[in-house]
Design an enzyme around this catalytic site. Structure first.
Site, PDB file in Angstrom:
ATOM      1  N   GLY A   1       0.794  -1.234   0.000  1.00  0.00           N
ATOM      2  CA  GLY A   1       0.000   0.000   0.000  1.00  0.00           C
ATOM      3  C   GLY A   1       0.823   1.278   0.000  1.00  0.00           C
ATOM      4  O   GLY A   1       0.259   2.371   0.017  1.00  0.00           O
ATOM      5  N   GLY A   2       2.159   1.164  -0.034  1.00  0.00           N
ATOM      6  CA  GLY A   2       2.998   2.363   0.069  1.00  0.00           C
ATOM      7  C   GLY A   2       3.177   3.107  -1.240  1.00  0.00           C
ATOM      8  O   GLY A   2       3.473   4.307  -1.241  1.00  0.00           O
TER       9      GLY A   2
ATOM     10  N   PRO B   1      -3.332  -2.596 -18.383  1.00  0.00           N
ATOM     11  CA  PRO B   1      -2.245  -1.642 -18.167  1.00  0.00           C
ATOM     12  C   PRO B   1      -2.691  -0.355 -17.461  1.00  0.00           C
ATOM     13  O   PRO B   1      -3.513   0.398 -17.981  1.00  0.00           O
ATOM     14  CB  PRO B   1      -1.741  -1.331 -19.585  1.00  0.00           C
ATOM     15  CG  PRO B   1      -2.801  -1.788 -20.517  1.00  0.00           C
ATOM     16  CD  PRO B   1      -3.623  -2.815 -19.818  1.00  0.00           C
TER      17      PRO B   1
ATOM     18  N   TYR C   1      -3.745 -12.466 -17.373  1.00  0.00           N
ATOM     19  CA  TYR C   1      -3.008 -13.674 -17.739  1.00  0.00           C
ATOM     20  C   TYR C   1      -3.070 -14.735 -16.638  1.00  0.00           C
ATOM     21  O   TYR C   1      -2.445 -15.783 -16.747  1.00  0.00           O
ATOM     22  CB  TYR C   1      -1.585 -13.369 -18.226  1.00  0.00           C
ATOM     23  CG  TYR C   1      -0.632 -12.681 -17.272  1.00  0.00           C
ATOM     24  CD1 TYR C   1      -0.151 -13.308 -16.141  1.00  0.00           C
ATOM     25  CD2 TYR C   1      -0.162 -11.390 -17.551  1.00  0.00           C
ATOM     26  CE1 TYR C   1       0.746 -12.690 -15.281  1.00  0.00           C
ATOM     27  CE2 TYR C   1       0.735 -10.754 -16.704  1.00  0.00           C
ATOM     28  CZ  TYR C   1       1.188 -11.414 -15.567  1.00  0.00           C
ATOM     29  OH  TYR C   1       2.072 -10.797 -14.722  1.00  0.00           O
TER      30      TYR C   1
ATOM     31  N   GLY D   1       2.349   3.069  -5.870  1.00  0.00           N
ATOM     32  CA  GLY D   1       1.653   2.546  -7.050  1.00  0.00           C
ATOM     33  C   GLY D   1       0.145   2.423  -6.899  1.00  0.00           C
ATOM     34  O   GLY D   1      -0.518   3.272  -6.296  1.00  0.00           O
TER      35      GLY D   1
ATOM     36  N   ARG E   1      10.495  -0.831 -14.022  1.00  0.00           N
ATOM     37  CA  ARG E   1      11.219  -2.082 -13.790  1.00  0.00           C
ATOM     38  C   ARG E   1      10.910  -3.116 -14.880  1.00  0.00           C
ATOM     39  O   ARG E   1      11.779  -3.795 -15.382  1.00  0.00           O
ATOM     40  CB  ARG E   1      10.842  -2.660 -12.425  1.00  0.00           C
ATOM     41  CG  ARG E   1      12.018  -2.701 -11.469  1.00  0.00           C
ATOM     42  CD  ARG E   1      11.638  -3.397 -10.192  1.00  0.00           C
ATOM     43  NE  ARG E   1      10.336  -2.992  -9.700  1.00  0.00           N
ATOM     44  CZ  ARG E   1      10.134  -2.071  -8.790  1.00  0.00           C
ATOM     45  NH1 ARG E   1      11.135  -1.453  -8.246  1.00  0.00           N
ATOM     46  NH2 ARG E   1       8.915  -1.760  -8.391  1.00  0.00           N
TER      47      ARG E   1
ATOM     48  N   PRO F   1      -6.638  -6.073 -13.442  1.00  0.00           N
ATOM     49  CA  PRO F   1      -6.404  -4.825 -14.175  1.00  0.00           C
ATOM     50  C   PRO F   1      -5.549  -5.060 -15.415  1.00  0.00           C
ATOM     51  O   PRO F   1      -4.651  -5.884 -15.407  1.00  0.00           O
ATOM     52  CB  PRO F   1      -5.615  -3.957 -13.173  1.00  0.00           C
ATOM     53  CG  PRO F   1      -5.489  -4.754 -11.911  1.00  0.00           C
ATOM     54  CD  PRO F   1      -5.782  -6.184 -12.260  1.00  0.00           C
TER      55      PRO F   1
HETATM   56  N1  COA Z   1      15.056 -10.715 -13.511  1.00  0.00           N
HETATM   57  C1  COA Z   1      15.362 -11.995 -13.223  1.00  0.00           C
HETATM   58  N2  COA Z   1      15.794 -12.415 -11.989  1.00  0.00           N
HETATM   59  C2  COA Z   1      15.905 -11.477 -11.031  1.00  0.00           C
HETATM   60  C3  COA Z   1      15.601 -10.119 -11.257  1.00  0.00           C
HETATM   61  C4  COA Z   1      15.146  -9.739 -12.548  1.00  0.00           C
HETATM   62  N3  COA Z   1      14.820  -8.486 -12.872  1.00  0.00           N
HETATM   63  N4  COA Z   1      15.827  -9.437 -10.120  1.00  0.00           N
HETATM   64  C5  COA Z   1      16.237 -10.319  -9.199  1.00  0.00           C
HETATM   65  N5  COA Z   1      16.292 -11.555  -9.742  1.00  0.00           N
HETATM   66  C6  COA Z   1      16.687 -12.789  -9.084  1.00  0.00           C
HETATM   67  C7  COA Z   1      17.925 -12.625  -8.253  1.00  0.00           C
HETATM   68  O1  COA Z   1      19.110 -12.801  -9.028  1.00  0.00           O
HETATM   69  C8  COA Z   1      17.740 -13.717  -7.215  1.00  0.00           C
HETATM   70  O2  COA Z   1      18.057 -14.988  -7.702  1.00  0.00           O
HETATM   71  P1  COA Z   1      19.501 -15.709  -7.366  1.00  0.00           P
HETATM   72  O3  COA Z   1      19.579 -15.798  -5.873  1.00  0.00           O
HETATM   73  O4  COA Z   1      19.401 -17.034  -8.030  1.00  0.00           O
HETATM   74  O5  COA Z   1      20.540 -14.820  -7.957  1.00  0.00           O
HETATM   75  C9  COA Z   1      16.242 -13.768  -7.006  1.00  0.00           C
HETATM   76  O6  COA Z   1      15.670 -13.169  -8.172  1.00  0.00           O
HETATM   77  C10 COA Z   1      15.793 -12.970  -5.807  1.00  0.00           C
HETATM   78  O7  COA Z   1      16.290 -11.656  -5.960  1.00  0.00           O
HETATM   79  P2  COA Z   1      16.437 -10.656  -4.723  1.00  0.00           P
HETATM   80  O8  COA Z   1      16.884  -9.338  -5.260  1.00  0.00           O
HETATM   81  O9  COA Z   1      17.221 -11.306  -3.632  1.00  0.00           O
HETATM   82  O10 COA Z   1      14.925 -10.616  -4.253  1.00  0.00           O
HETATM   83  P3  COA Z   1      14.264  -9.805  -3.120  1.00  0.00           P
HETATM   84  O11 COA Z   1      13.513 -10.774  -2.334  1.00  0.00           O
HETATM   85  O12 COA Z   1      15.208  -8.886  -2.441  1.00  0.00           O
HETATM   86  O13 COA Z   1      13.278  -8.843  -3.971  1.00  0.00           O
HETATM   87  C11 COA Z   1      11.374  -8.341  -5.261  1.00  0.00           C
HETATM   88  C12 COA Z   1      12.431  -9.370  -4.952  1.00  0.00           C
HETATM   89  C13 COA Z   1      10.444  -8.905  -6.361  1.00  0.00           C
HETATM   90  C14 COA Z   1      10.562  -8.062  -4.028  1.00  0.00           C
HETATM   91  C15 COA Z   1      12.036  -7.035  -5.757  1.00  0.00           C
HETATM   92  O14 COA Z   1      12.656  -7.254  -6.990  1.00  0.00           O
HETATM   93  C16 COA Z   1      11.058  -5.917  -5.866  1.00  0.00           C
HETATM   94  O15 COA Z   1      10.851  -5.168  -4.922  1.00  0.00           O
HETATM   95  N6  COA Z   1      10.411  -5.759  -7.002  1.00  0.00           N
HETATM   96  C17 COA Z   1       9.451  -4.710  -7.136  1.00  0.00           C
HETATM   97  C18 COA Z   1       8.092  -5.204  -6.979  1.00  0.00           C
HETATM   98  C19 COA Z   1       7.578  -5.651  -8.281  1.00  0.00           C
HETATM   99  O16 COA Z   1       8.193  -6.461  -8.953  1.00  0.00           O
HETATM  100  N7  COA Z   1       6.461  -5.094  -8.633  1.00  0.00           N
HETATM  101  C20 COA Z   1       5.841  -5.465  -9.851  1.00  0.00           C
HETATM  102  C21 COA Z   1       4.481  -5.920  -9.537  1.00  0.00           C
HETATM  103  S1  COA Z   1       3.685  -6.453 -11.007  1.00  0.00           S
END
Ligand code: COA
Length: 290
Positions: free
Chosen positions: A23-24, A198, A155, A26, A207, A196
């Protein structure tokens, strides 16, 4: 009246305490802000307490009401349970849970490490299940009605390449939504979902489609109504589903995507690329005047 305006009357969520995971920032923040302006109090969670605290301060300054920031990684059951207790100690009983927290990596599946794949499954499916079980068991024990709203994606039922762990996990969340809608209705607990299309957000879009990719794969081009969504449109639908106005809606997933997924599904939908002159020629060739 415009689709960018709030839809419900000002007191539509008065007296409701609503938990919004993720909730912080987006879409979670946008939905939360609208709930607040309709009279709800909020608990917002994510892993980043500093972001939550800033958001809570800004939201309360603009909209009034109470916004309680609680750090919680939904993958960790101990943190989920502690968050639920803190939420209740701050606001009293929680009436609505919006499962919005998610994680996603756009990547060819064979390039994802096992840990990357599991990370998305853990946030989306395990995280949603853990929050749902924690809240649901408590509501049942307290003989308290409740309302779940889960954010999924189109999806979840079509599947999609390049976001495979997310697709698998969201399909699970949709099954959870529909299953509990039936099983827990006897306790006065409803479950619904929104899928939802886009809706641009700073975080996810930069990202998922970094740099020029967002121009190259402009998501608006895939949407029959010719545009991406406005956050208020999603907030309006979410507010309706968490309100008592939707009391007879249970087990439903409502798509809000301007027709995007159906456009991809219909066998002949790409014929919209045929220019009018070509249709004229085809008609003429069957002997009909344009
Ligand atoms: N593509 C592919 N693999 C990825 C990646 C990317 N963009 N980013 C990280 N990884 C991999 C890492 O290499 C790691 O794997 P490994 O240990 O085999 O190297 C694994 O994923 C976990 O990564 P890590 O950075 O330790 O994860 P985390 O738990 O700290 O954070 C998220 C993961 C998803 C929470 C973080 O990326 C994030 O905050 N994302 C934003 C939220 C989001 O994705 N929102 C979209 C919603 S639709």
């Amino acid at each position: 009246m415009k689709f960018t305006e709030g839809m419900l009357r000002d007191d539509a969520l008065k007296g409701k305490n609503i938990l919004v995971t993720g909730g912080g920032t987006g879409l979670g923040r946008s939905m939360g802000e609208y709930f607040l302006s309709l009279g709800a109090n909020l608990v917002i969670t994510s892993r980043k307490l500093d972001v939550l605290e800033e958001t809570a301060k800004e939201m309360m300054a603009i909209k009034g009401g109470k916004v309680i920031p609680v750090a919680c990684d939904v993958r960790e059951i101990a943190q989920v349970e502690a968050m639920w207790e803190k939420a209740k100690s701050e606001l009293g009983q929680i009436h609505v849970v919006l499962n919005n927290a998610a994680g996603n990596f756009i990547s060819p599946t064979e390039r994802l490490s096992t840990n990357a794949f599991n990370t998305v499954l853990d946030i989306v499916l395990k995280g949603t299940s853990q929050v749902t079980l924690t809240a649901g068991k408590d509501w049942i024990a307290q003989k308290q009605p409740g309302n779940f709203l889960n954010i999924v994606t189109t999806y979840a039922w079509t599947g999609s390449g390049y976001v495979v762990p997310s697709a698998a996990a969201k399909a699970g969340v949709l099954a959870l939504t529909r299953s509990l809608a039936v099983e827990w209705a006897k306790y006065g607990i409803r479950s619904n979902a929104i899928a939802p299309g886009p809706f641009p957000t700073e975080g996810a879009w930069s990202r998922l489609l970094p740099g020029d990719l967002v121009k190259k794969f402009d998501p608006a081009r895939k949407v029959p109504v010719g545009r991406v969504g406005e956050h208020q449109e999603l907030a309006n639908l979410a507010a309706y589903l968490v309100s008592d106005f939707s009391a007879y809606v249970n087990g439903e997933v409502i798509t809000i995507d301007g027709g995007e997924w159906l456009k991809g599904a219909g066998e002949f939908n790409n014929l919209d690329q045929i220019p009018q002159e070509m249709w004229d020629m085809m008609e003429a060739s069957r002997g009909k005047k344009p």
